[in-house]
Scaffold this motif. Structure first.
Motif, PDB file in Angstrom:
ATOM      1  N   TYR A  10       6.520 -16.286   5.098  1.00  0.00           N
ATOM      2  CA  TYR A  10       6.883 -14.906   5.433  1.00  0.00           C
ATOM      3  C   TYR A  10       6.546 -13.937   4.304  1.00  0.00           C
ATOM      4  CZ  TYR A  10       9.071 -16.232   9.791  1.00  0.00           C
ATOM      5  OH  TYR A  10       9.282 -16.680  11.077  1.00  0.00           O
ATOM      6  N   LEU A  11       6.635 -14.374   3.069  1.00  0.00           N
ATOM      7  CA  LEU A  11       6.244 -13.509   1.954  1.00  0.00           C
ATOM      8  C   LEU A  11       4.757 -13.199   1.997  1.00  0.00           C
ATOM      9  CD1 LEU A  11       8.317 -14.987  -1.034  1.00  0.00           C
ATOM     10  CD2 LEU A  11       8.507 -12.679  -0.090  1.00  0.00           C
ATOM     11  N   ILE A  12       3.946 -14.228   2.213  1.00  0.00           N
ATOM     12  CA  ILE A  12       2.496 -14.025   2.293  1.00  0.00           C
ATOM     13  C   ILE A  12       2.149 -13.143   3.479  1.00  0.00           C
ATOM     14  CG2 ILE A  12       0.281 -15.168   2.699  1.00  0.00           C
ATOM     15  CD1 ILE A  12       1.414 -17.585   1.130  1.00  0.00           C
ATOM     16  N   GLY A  13       2.773 -13.411   4.630  1.00  0.00           N
ATOM     17  CA  GLY A  13       2.530 -12.586   5.817  1.00  0.00           C
ATOM     18  C   GLY A  13       2.922 -11.138   5.591  1.00  0.00           C
ATOM     19  N   GLY A  14       4.065 -10.911   4.939  1.00  0.00           N
ATOM     20  CA  GLY A  14       4.513  -9.548   4.655  1.00  0.00           C
ATOM     21  C   GLY A  14       3.589  -8.824   3.697  1.00  0.00           C
ATOM     22  N   ILE A  15       3.115  -9.520   2.680  1.00  0.00           N
ATOM     23  CA  ILE A  15       2.192  -8.910   1.709  1.00  0.00           C
ATOM     24  C   ILE A  15       0.885  -8.527   2.382  1.00  0.00           C
ATOM     25  CG2 ILE A  15       0.787  -9.372  -0.336  1.00  0.00           C
ATOM     26  CD1 ILE A  15       3.124 -11.111  -1.356  1.00  0.00           C
ATOM     27  N   VAL A  16       0.368  -9.417   3.225  1.00  0.00           N
ATOM     28  CA  VAL A  16      -0.891  -9.128   3.941  1.00  0.00           C
ATOM     29  C   VAL A  16      -0.740  -7.895   4.824  1.00  0.00           C
ATOM     30  CG1 VAL A  16      -2.476  -9.978   5.715  1.00  0.00           C
ATOM     31  CG2 VAL A  16      -1.738 -11.509   3.879  1.00  0.00           C
ATOM     32  N   LEU A  17       0.386  -7.806   5.542  1.00  0.00           N
ATOM     33  CA  LEU A  17       0.608  -6.655   6.420  1.00  0.00           C
ATOM     34  C   LEU A  17       0.739  -5.355   5.627  1.00  0.00           C
ATOM     35  CD1 LEU A  17       3.102  -8.153   9.040  1.00  0.00           C
ATOM     36  CD2 LEU A  17       0.779  -7.329   9.478  1.00  0.00           C
ATOM     37  N   ILE A  18       1.455  -5.399   4.517  1.00  0.00           N
ATOM     38  CA  ILE A  18       1.626  -4.203   3.690  1.00  0.00           C
ATOM     39  C   ILE A  18       0.295  -3.732   3.120  1.00  0.00           C
ATOM     40  CG2 ILE A  18       2.625  -3.316   1.540  1.00  0.00           C
ATOM     41  CD1 ILE A  18       5.063  -5.099   2.111  1.00  0.00           C
ATOM     42  N   VAL A  19      -0.496  -4.666   2.597  1.00  0.00           N
ATOM     43  CA  VAL A  19      -1.811  -4.314   2.040  1.00  0.00           C
ATOM     44  C   VAL A  19      -2.712  -3.730   3.114  1.00  0.00           C
ATOM     45  CG1 VAL A  19      -3.916  -5.255   1.008  1.00  0.00           C
ATOM     46  CG2 VAL A  19      -1.673  -5.993   0.159  1.00  0.00           C
ATOM     47  N   ASP A  20      -2.707  -4.338   4.294  1.00  0.00           N
ATOM     48  CA  ASP A  20      -3.537  -3.827   5.391  1.00  0.00           C
ATOM     49  C   ASP A  20      -3.110  -2.419   5.807  1.00  0.00           C
ATOM     50  OD1 ASP A  20      -5.080  -6.077   5.445  1.00  0.00           O
ATOM     51  OD2 ASP A  20      -4.038  -7.021   7.129  1.00  0.00           O
ATOM     52  N   LEU A  21      -1.805  -2.206   5.911  1.00  0.00           N
ATOM     53  CA  LEU A  21      -1.307  -0.886   6.314  1.00  0.00           C
ATOM     54  C   LEU A  21      -1.631   0.188   5.275  1.00  0.00           C
ATOM     55  CD1 LEU A  21       2.171  -1.866   7.825  1.00  0.00           C
ATOM     56  CD2 LEU A  21       0.260  -0.807   9.053  1.00  0.00           C
ATOM     57  N   MET A  22      -1.693  -0.209   4.011  1.00  0.00           N
ATOM     58  CA  MET A  22      -1.998   0.742   2.945  1.00  0.00           C
ATOM     59  C   MET A  22      -3.479   1.104   2.889  1.00  0.00           C
ATOM     60  SD  MET A  22       0.410  -0.725  -0.144  1.00  0.00           S
ATOM     61  CE  MET A  22      -0.313   0.413  -1.341  1.00  0.00           C
ATOM     62  N   HIS A  23      -4.348   0.218   3.357  1.00  0.00           N
ATOM     63  CA  HIS A  23      -5.778   0.434   3.160  1.00  0.00           C
ATOM     64  C   HIS A  23      -6.557   0.693   4.453  1.00  0.00           C
ATOM     65  CE1 HIS A  23      -4.624  -1.594  -0.628  1.00  0.00           C
ATOM     66  NE2 HIS A  23      -5.604  -0.871  -1.152  1.00  0.00           N
ATOM     67  N   VAL A  24      -5.989   0.324   5.592  1.00  0.00           N
ATOM     68  CA  VAL A  24      -6.702   0.538   6.855  1.00  0.00           C
ATOM     69  C   VAL A  24      -6.512   1.988   7.302  1.00  0.00           C
ATOM     70  CG1 VAL A  24      -6.763  -0.048   9.300  1.00  0.00           C
ATOM     71  CG2 VAL A  24      -6.577  -1.856   7.590  1.00  0.00           C
TER      72      VAL A  24
END
Length: 227
Positions: free
Chosen positions: A82-96
């Protein structure tokens, strides 16, 4: 008058216990170097909150330590997922920047939050084997009783917004434990509702056809076969 005093004493006891387990959660998370401690600490916190929600009294530290060790490996792996999944989602939301992709990411984030809310209560409540089936069931529970999840998100958001703006010091003592107490209380309502439904309503590809006769020894919940 006596009943009012007893109720007040009960409420104060709950608050003091929540402050205590909040401190234990922080302590054991730090002792586990963060990434190794957050999963077992959260599992222990949810497990002890589950006992309180179900009206049971218990020695706090001894019980917390017992649960911390109980599913250490599984809770660590689950927290990493869940930590890895959350980090991926946050990074994507910040850059997409594409609007359609951002909408899709927000939908995925909502699904992620639903699963995150129920995963540790499921680990504490059921004896199901395997992380994969628990993640699947966290989504099934989340969507099956979506109204509970939405109310939880709304109430939690309003309460923590008010605390952060008007009583920020409270978050130091109750920030984590009170959140998971609310989550555990909500999850317990969902589990109780799902377990009392007709077997036909519960049967799907994740649940045995003879579920009603196949009770889990830990919780008298329904056993689930892994797909």
């Amino acid at each position: 008058m006596l009943k009012s005093v007893e109720r007040l004493n009960h409420v104060l006891t709950i608050i003091l216990n929540l402050v205590y387990v909040n401190f234990l959660w922080i302590l054991f998370t730090i002792l586990g170097l963060g990434i190794f401690g957050i999963g077992p600490s959260t599992y222990a916190l949810v497990s002890i909150c589950r006992q309180w929600v179900r009206g049971q009294s218990l020695p706090v530290f001894k019980t917390y330590w017992k649960y911390y060790k109980e599913s250490f490996r599984e809770s660590v792996i689950t927290s990493w997922i869940y930590l890895i999944g959350g980090i991926v989602l946050i990074v994507d939301l910040m850059h997409v920047s594409n609007w359609y992709i951002r909408v899709a990411l927000f939908v995925i984030s909502f699904i992620y939050l639903l699963s995150l809310v129920y995963i540790f209560p499921i680990m504490a409540h059921y004896n199901w084997k395997g992380i994969r089936i628990k993640i699947k069931m966290s989504l099934i529970f989340g969507f099956s009783c979506l109204q509970y999840s939405l109310v939880l998100f709304l109430v939690t958001g309003v309460m923590y917004w008010a605390a952060a703006n008007f009583f920020p010091g409270v978050l130091t003592f109750l920030g984590v434990s009170f959140l998971f107490y609310l989550i555990t209380w909500t999850a317990n309502q969902v589990f109780t509702r799902m377990e009392t439904m007709d077997t036909e309503e519960l049967e799907d590809k994740y649940i045995h056809q003879n579920a009603k006769e196949n009770w889990d020894e830990k919780t008298k919940g329904i056993k689930v076969s892994q797909c």
